[in-house]
Motif scaffolding. Structure first.
Motif, PDB file in Angstrom:
ATOM      1  N   LYS A 154      14.072  68.482 -10.330  1.00 11.35           N
ATOM      2  CA  LYS A 154      13.515  68.068 -11.617  1.00 11.35           C
ATOM      3  C   LYS A 154      13.419  66.553 -11.770  1.00 11.35           C
ATOM      4  O   LYS A 154      12.743  66.062 -12.672  1.00 11.35           O
ATOM      5  CB  LYS A 154      14.369  68.628 -12.769  1.00 11.35           C
ATOM      6  N   ASP A 199      16.761  73.906  -8.941  1.00 12.65           N
ATOM      7  CA  ASP A 199      15.952  73.452 -10.081  1.00 12.65           C
ATOM      8  C   ASP A 199      16.373  72.052 -10.517  1.00 12.65           C
ATOM      9  O   ASP A 199      15.542  71.156 -10.704  1.00 12.65           O
ATOM     10  CB  ASP A 199      16.126  74.401 -11.276  1.00 12.65           C
ATOM     11  N   GLN A 200      17.666  71.886 -10.705  1.00 12.49           N
ATOM     12  CA  GLN A 200      18.176  70.628 -11.241  1.00 12.49           C
ATOM     13  C   GLN A 200      17.888  69.468 -10.297  1.00 12.49           C
ATOM     14  O   GLN A 200      17.546  68.363 -10.731  1.00 12.49           O
ATOM     15  CB  GLN A 200      19.689  70.743 -11.495  1.00 12.49           C
TER      16      GLN A 200
END
Length: 356
Positions: free
Chosen positions: A345, A341-342
């Motif tokens: 993003k 996710d990080q």
């Protein structure tokens, strides 16, 4: 297959003709006695619909679940059929996937993904309609709480398309609900193309997907190796529809798995739909993500990519953005291959909860 595999009392049932012919057996059907016979080498199998006993070379064999007819297709226990014909059967619980490997098929595997146990019957009805490109279906139910409103029916239809984005050739649904002692739900599908064309497109995608898997997937591959092989194939054999993207004249096919896998041209939605077709066929869970992507100029625009589950862990996969633009034959990038996710993003955003 004409009907999806189902699980009943812990036993996977499959359309008999599909599985027999995949294992290169000759199949005959006796309508009078409701008996199917398969012959392969020195094996002869006979199975009568509704019976808990089958015959293998004339010898009785007990079945946990009898053969039955579902949507005009004869369904039989998969493991019994495969092992009786000398094939090895493996079951992967997390992805609800059966893998059949036969020496007579060389190094190839037959992979069948089963429908979840206790699946929503309306969900299955819609799924089968989209697979066959039916123009409408009628569904009768007494469960008003589950399907009592147009919104609830739409939610089921949208769930089918979320799970199977490669079938999304629809412009809209028309839903009518007639209530009485029971409910009758009629759903009319309005496709982007004539229904006959959609049916042919679905068939072409199925055939191409099997061809791709036969070409790039080898026995003993890990999930990561399978994912990479399919990622690389799509990148090397697809061109982003850049010219039409710039002009705002993107063809409808480019938004589909058909555009990517069969015509070799697509945009982000087509790339993601294609991966949602291919990955589950080799036992890898895959979802389609919808959100926005930030271009090189910093502008945000609608974008689609995938979530994939590799060795029990979810990752982001953006095959479209790993395909150089303009197209560069032979070039593959891994910038967006299995990101957290990080990590993703920085230029992707979405409204759903994070996966990690």
């Amino acid at each position: 297959m004409s009907v999806s595999a189902v699980i009943e009392n812990g036993t996977t049932l499959v359309p008999i003709r599909s599985i027999f012919e995949s294992l290169q057996a000759e199949v005959t059907w006796d309508q009078t006695t409701q008996t199917v016979t398969a012959v392969k080498d020195n094996f002869t199998l006979q199975l009568q619909v509704g019976s808990l006993v089958a015959l293998r070379n004339g010898q009785p064999i007990s079945l946990q679940v009898p053969g039955k007819i579902i949507e005009s297709s004869t369904m039989v226990p998969l493991r019994f059929v495969s092992e009786s014909l000398g094939a090895e059967v493996r079951w992967d619980e997390p992805s609800k996937t059966v893998v059949i490997q036969s020496k007579d098929l060389g190094s190839q595997e037959i992979i069948i993904q089963s429908a979840p146990e206790n699946a929503d019957p309306l969900y299955n009805k819609i799924l089968q309609a989209l697979l066959k490109a039916d123009e409408s279906i009628t569904f009768d139910t007494t469960n008003r709480n589950q399907y009592g409103s147009t919104e609830k029916v739409i939610a089921v239809a949208e769930k089918v398309l979320q799970d199977h984005p490669y079938l999304n050739h629809t412009e809209s649904f028309e839903i009518r609900i007639n209530s009485g002692n029971s409910q009758q739900i009629k759903i009319t599908f309005h496709y982007n193309f004539p229904s006959r064309d959609v049916r042919e497109m679905n068939q072409a995608v199925d055939e191409k997907a099997r061809e791709i898997i036969k070409r790039v997937i080898q026995p003993g591959m890990t999930e990561l190796e399978k994912e990479k092989a399919l990622h690389d194939y799509v990148v090397l054999n697809t061109k982003f529809d850049y010219e039409n993207y710039q002009k705002g004249t993107i063809a409808k096919e480019s938004y589909t798995a058909y555009g990517v896998l069969v015509k070799g041209v697509g945009v982000c939605q087509g790339y993601a739909s294609a991966m949602c077709k291919l990955l589950p066929m080799v036992g890898i869970e895959c979802r389609m993500m919808v959100g926005t992507g930030k271009t090189a100029r910093g502008a945000e625009e609608p974008h689609g990519w995938n979530l994939v589950k590799i060795e029990g862990q979810w990752y982001h996969l953006d095959v479209n953005w790993d395909d150089p633009i303009p197209d560069q034959p032979g070039a593959i990038r891994y910038t967006y291959f299995n990101l957290s996710d990080q990590e993703i993003k920085k230029d992707h955003s979405w409204s759903e909860q994070p996966i990690t």
